[in-house]
Design a protein around this motif. Sequence first.
Motif, short mmCIF file in Angstrom:
data_model
loop_
_atom_site.label_atom_id
_atom_site.label_comp_id
_atom_site.label_asym_id
_atom_site.label_seq_id
_atom_site.Cartn_x
_atom_site.Cartn_y
_atom_site.Cartn_z
N UNK A 132 -27.23 12.58 -110.17
CA UNK A 132 -26.93 11.77 -109.29
C UNK A 132 -26.44 12.50 -107.91
N UNK A 133 -26.70 11.96 -106.79
CA UNK A 133 -26.24 12.36 -105.39
C UNK A 133 -25.62 11.45 -104.71
N UNK A 134 -24.76 11.83 -103.86
CA UNK A 134 -23.76 11.09 -103.04
C UNK A 134 -23.67 11.55 -101.76
N UNK A 135 -23.33 10.84 -100.57
CA UNK A 135 -23.02 11.45 -99.28
C UNK A 135 -21.85 10.37 -98.92
N UNK A 136 -21.07 10.88 -97.80
CA UNK A 136 -19.90 10.23 -97.39
C UNK A 136 -19.85 10.41 -96.03
N UNK A 137 -19.65 9.50 -95.14
CA UNK A 137 -19.37 9.61 -93.51
C UNK A 137 -17.80 9.12 -93.40
N UNK A 138 -17.07 10.13 -92.77
CA UNK A 138 -15.73 9.71 -92.52
C UNK A 138 -15.40 9.56 -91.11
N UNK A 139 -14.50 8.91 -90.60
CA UNK A 139 -13.89 9.14 -89.41
C UNK A 139 -12.50 9.57 -89.40
N UNK A 140 -12.24 10.72 -88.49
CA UNK A 140 -10.93 11.22 -88.37
C UNK A 140 -10.43 11.34 -87.02
N UNK A 141 -9.14 11.22 -86.73
CA UNK A 141 -8.48 11.52 -85.75
C UNK A 141 -7.25 12.08 -85.89
N UNK A 142 -7.56 13.64 -85.24
CA UNK A 142 -6.38 14.72 -85.53
C UNK A 142 -5.34 14.65 -84.15
N UNK A 143 -4.35 15.18 -84.29
CA UNK A 143 -3.66 15.64 -83.37
C UNK A 143 -3.98 17.10 -82.60
N UNK A 144 -3.83 16.99 -81.24
CA UNK A 144 -4.21 18.30 -80.63
C UNK A 144 -3.29 18.81 -79.97
N UNK A 145 -2.99 20.24 -80.09
CA UNK A 145 -1.96 20.62 -79.72
C UNK A 145 -2.37 21.78 -78.73
N UNK A 146 -1.65 21.97 -77.71
CA UNK A 146 -2.00 23.11 -76.65
C UNK A 146 -1.50 24.41 -77.12
N UNK A 147 -2.03 25.45 -77.13
CA UNK A 147 -1.64 26.68 -77.59
C UNK A 147 -0.52 27.25 -77.16
N UNK A 148 -0.09 27.20 -75.88
CA UNK A 148 0.88 27.48 -75.03
C UNK A 148 2.36 26.83 -75.76
N UNK A 149 2.10 25.60 -75.93
CA UNK A 149 3.24 24.76 -76.49
C UNK A 149 3.71 25.57 -78.06
N UNK A 150 2.56 25.77 -78.67
CA UNK A 150 2.80 26.26 -80.32
C UNK A 150 3.52 27.73 -80.09
N UNK A 151 3.12 28.24 -78.89
CA UNK A 151 3.86 29.77 -78.78
C UNK A 151 5.13 29.51 -78.65
#
Length: 155
Positions: A132-151
């Motif tokens: 048996x074979x299966x495939x899945x296509x997903x749509x994802x939205x992620x939060x993006x953070x600036x590295x300077x804010x993280x530091x």
Amino acid sequence: EENMTVTEDFSKVENTYHMEAEVCIIFSDFGKMQNICNLLIEKLGTSVTISPPHFYHTPEAIDTLRRQVCVTAVGNTRRKAQEVCRLFGQALGKPLLIKEEETKEWGGHIDSQLSHSADSQTLQERIQNATAYASCRVFAVFEIKGKENRRNKLL
């Protein structure tokens, strides 16, 4: 014991009793099946006949495959998004939305047109037809953070 059925047939021919038994076992481990078949042939010789295995997937196994494919697709999407963020000097945050868009499944059984020739197929062909074979296509939205804010948050 729940995965095994035994059918016995006793008969008397002249002064000799004759017993035939059919043992059907459902295995979830291919290697274990091979070892038991080899043991039976070794111990019982020509008095035993081993029929070719019939491969199939339980509904639970197919459901597990579907879940694993979806989880893998989400993981792949997250890794790709992390790579893109790194290219632009950003950091990937938490997921805001994950949606399964399309799932495809194929294989997993011997097609009806092949079933009449199943006896002539090699073991590898039977396994290939039952895979048996299966495939899945997903749509994802992620939060993006600036590295300077993280530091700054870490300080």
